[in-house]
Motif scaffolding. Sequence first.
Motif, PDB file in Angstrom:
ATOM      1  N   PRO A 151       9.870 -44.844  73.187  1.00 11.52           N
ATOM      2  CA  PRO A 151       9.338 -45.204  71.860  1.00 11.52           C
ATOM      3  C   PRO A 151       8.036 -45.993  71.952  1.00 11.52           C
ATOM      4  CG  PRO A 151      11.201 -46.600  72.427  1.00 11.52           C
ATOM      5  CD  PRO A 151      11.131 -45.553  73.490  1.00 11.52           C
ATOM      6  N   SER A 208      10.312 -47.974  61.385  1.00 13.33           N
ATOM      7  CA  SER A 208       9.573 -48.268  62.613  1.00 13.33           C
ATOM      8  C   SER A 208       8.613 -49.430  62.426  1.00 13.33           C
ATOM      9  CB  SER A 208       8.802 -47.023  63.056  1.00 13.33           C
ATOM     10  OG  SER A 208       7.966 -47.296  64.164  1.00 13.33           O
ATOM     11  N   HIS A 231      10.188 -39.153  72.070  1.00 12.85           N
ATOM     12  CA  HIS A 231       9.818 -40.429  71.436  1.00 12.85           C
ATOM     13  C   HIS A 231      10.990 -41.413  71.470  1.00 12.85           C
ATOM     14  CE1 HIS A 231       7.299 -42.932  68.845  1.00 12.85           C
ATOM     15  NE2 HIS A 231       8.417 -43.255  68.200  1.00 12.85           N
ATOM     16  N   ILE A 232      12.214 -40.897  71.349  1.00 11.16           N
ATOM     17  CA  ILE A 232      13.391 -41.770  71.442  1.00 11.16           C
ATOM     18  C   ILE A 232      13.510 -42.343  72.858  1.00 11.16           C
ATOM     19  CG2 ILE A 232      15.918 -41.821  71.376  1.00 11.16           C
ATOM     20  CD1 ILE A 232      15.789 -39.811  69.090  1.00 11.16           C
ATOM     21  N   GLY A 239      10.553 -35.308  69.153  1.00 14.24           N
ATOM     22  CA  GLY A 239      11.348 -36.434  68.676  1.00 14.24           C
ATOM     23  C   GLY A 239      12.210 -37.033  69.767  1.00 14.24           C
ATOM     24  N   TYR A 240      12.801 -36.186  70.603  1.00 12.57           N
ATOM     25  CA  TYR A 240      13.634 -36.653  71.714  1.00 12.57           C
ATOM     26  C   TYR A 240      12.818 -37.470  72.713  1.00 12.57           C
ATOM     27  CZ  TYR A 240      16.690 -36.471  75.812  1.00 12.57           C
ATOM     28  OH  TYR A 240      17.456 -36.799  76.906  1.00 12.57           O
ATOM     29  N   TYR A 256      11.329 -48.534  66.574  1.00  7.43           N
ATOM     30  CA  TYR A 256      10.335 -47.520  66.909  1.00  7.43           C
ATOM     31  C   TYR A 256      10.950 -46.138  67.148  1.00  7.43           C
ATOM     32  CZ  TYR A 256       7.600 -51.771  67.597  1.00  7.43           C
ATOM     33  OH  TYR A 256       6.989 -52.980  67.417  1.00  7.43           O
ATOM     34  N   PHE A 257      12.233 -46.120  67.555  1.00  2.19           N
ATOM     35  CA  PHE A 257      12.895 -44.834  67.799  1.00  2.19           C
ATOM     36  C   PHE A 257      13.181 -44.081  66.498  1.00  2.19           C
ATOM     37  CE2 PHE A 257      16.339 -47.790  67.010  1.00  2.19           C
ATOM     38  CZ  PHE A 257      17.224 -47.066  66.238  1.00  2.19           C
ATOM     39  N   ALA A 258      13.073 -44.777  65.347  1.00  2.18           N
ATOM     40  CA  ALA A 258      13.384 -44.155  64.055  1.00  2.18           C
ATOM     41  C   ALA A 258      12.476 -42.965  63.769  1.00  2.18           C
ATOM     42  CB  ALA A 258      13.280 -45.179  62.929  1.00  2.18           C
ATOM     43  N   GLU A 259      11.217 -43.047  64.222  1.00  3.96           N
ATOM     44  CA  GLU A 259      10.306 -41.922  64.022  1.00  3.96           C
ATOM     45  C   GLU A 259      10.774 -40.704  64.806  1.00  3.96           C
ATOM     46  OE1 GLU A 259       6.370 -43.159  64.954  1.00  3.96           O
ATOM     47  OE2 GLU A 259       6.332 -44.749  63.448  1.00  3.96           O
ATOM     48  N   GLY A 260      11.287 -40.947  66.019  1.00  5.14           N
ATOM     49  CA  GLY A 260      11.833 -39.853  66.809  1.00  5.14           C
ATOM     50  C   GLY A 260      13.069 -39.256  66.172  1.00  5.14           C
ATOM     51  N   MET A 261      13.931 -40.106  65.619  1.00  7.64           N
ATOM     52  CA  MET A 261      15.118 -39.624  64.918  1.00  7.64           C
ATOM     53  C   MET A 261      14.735 -38.784  63.705  1.00  7.64           C
ATOM     54  SD  MET A 261      17.899 -40.465  66.457  1.00  7.64           S
ATOM     55  CE  MET A 261      19.030 -40.072  65.136  1.00  7.64           C
TER      56      MET A 261
END
Length: 316
Positions: free
Chosen positions: A110, A193, A106-107, A103-104, A199-204
């Motif tokens: 993204p 996302s 991906h943030i 996840g990190y 797009y960072f929401a998936e990582g969060m």
Amino acid sequence: MAPKNRLLKKGNKSAFIAAIVNTIIAIIKGIAYFFTGNVAMFAETMHSLGDAANQFFVFIGSALSKKTPTERFPNGFGRLVNLVLLGAVLIVGIMSYETIKEGYQHILHPTQSTGILMNLSVLALAVVLEAFVLYKAMKEVIHETHLDAKGLAIVPKSFTALKRAKPATKLVFMEDLVATFGGIIAIIGILLSHYADLYFAEGMASILIGLMMFYVVGRVFLDNAKGALGEADDDFEAEIAKYIYTNSEIRDIKTLYAMKEGEDYHIEMKLEIEPSLTVAQAIDIKERIEGKINEMKGVTDVIIEFEEDDGIQAWK
């Protein structure tokens, strides 16, 4: 082979059902992640894999803990389920780390994933299945703690009774509670996302799911570390004391311990009685009390000692 089969039948049913369901869910999520590359789906795949492995070990451990005591292990294998659970949480811990790390990343970098309909359909199905397993675990909690609840009343009562549930049932309850909410968080992350270009929401979402998994690791580790050492159950001690004082010959309870060993209880007590009682009367009282306590759920061993009443109230 037959004795082994009989032993496995004594394993925790909630853990067995959860292991099968989570294996199916993990496969479905894994296929969806392979085709879409969605990081929230990766987190959910790791989550379900960890849960499935964990719950399988829990089922085996709970079954082995029912083995009959031997000369080498005269106290039985009750605490084995605690040791298995301590090992099992390591699997969830590793999965949690990988989930947070992914996840990190991906943030930081993204990217837009594809296949939103596939991801949402799979996650919606997973949430329904996880909720089903969670409800089964709730019913098991109610059954193990001897509460009377039906329908939706099972939900709130299961939370209040969770502390007194068996270790294996408690683990399944907590894991599937986190899994259900984790699926909802993953769905929200994908929607943000896709429709809000966040797009960072998936990582969060992946990090939040990983943190919830770490919470389960911490709770399960602490609970089963206590069980492996032999934790006293204050509520059960109070329940036993209440029965003890229904026997008019008992003047005081000097000591009373209800030690939880895995899913079982070992009871030790020292009671003060009237000095005028004969040995035969004391034996009758002891047998009566032992018989009643042995009928209580989970009790496997009762040790009672008598002393003359010293006139000083010890039990409060």
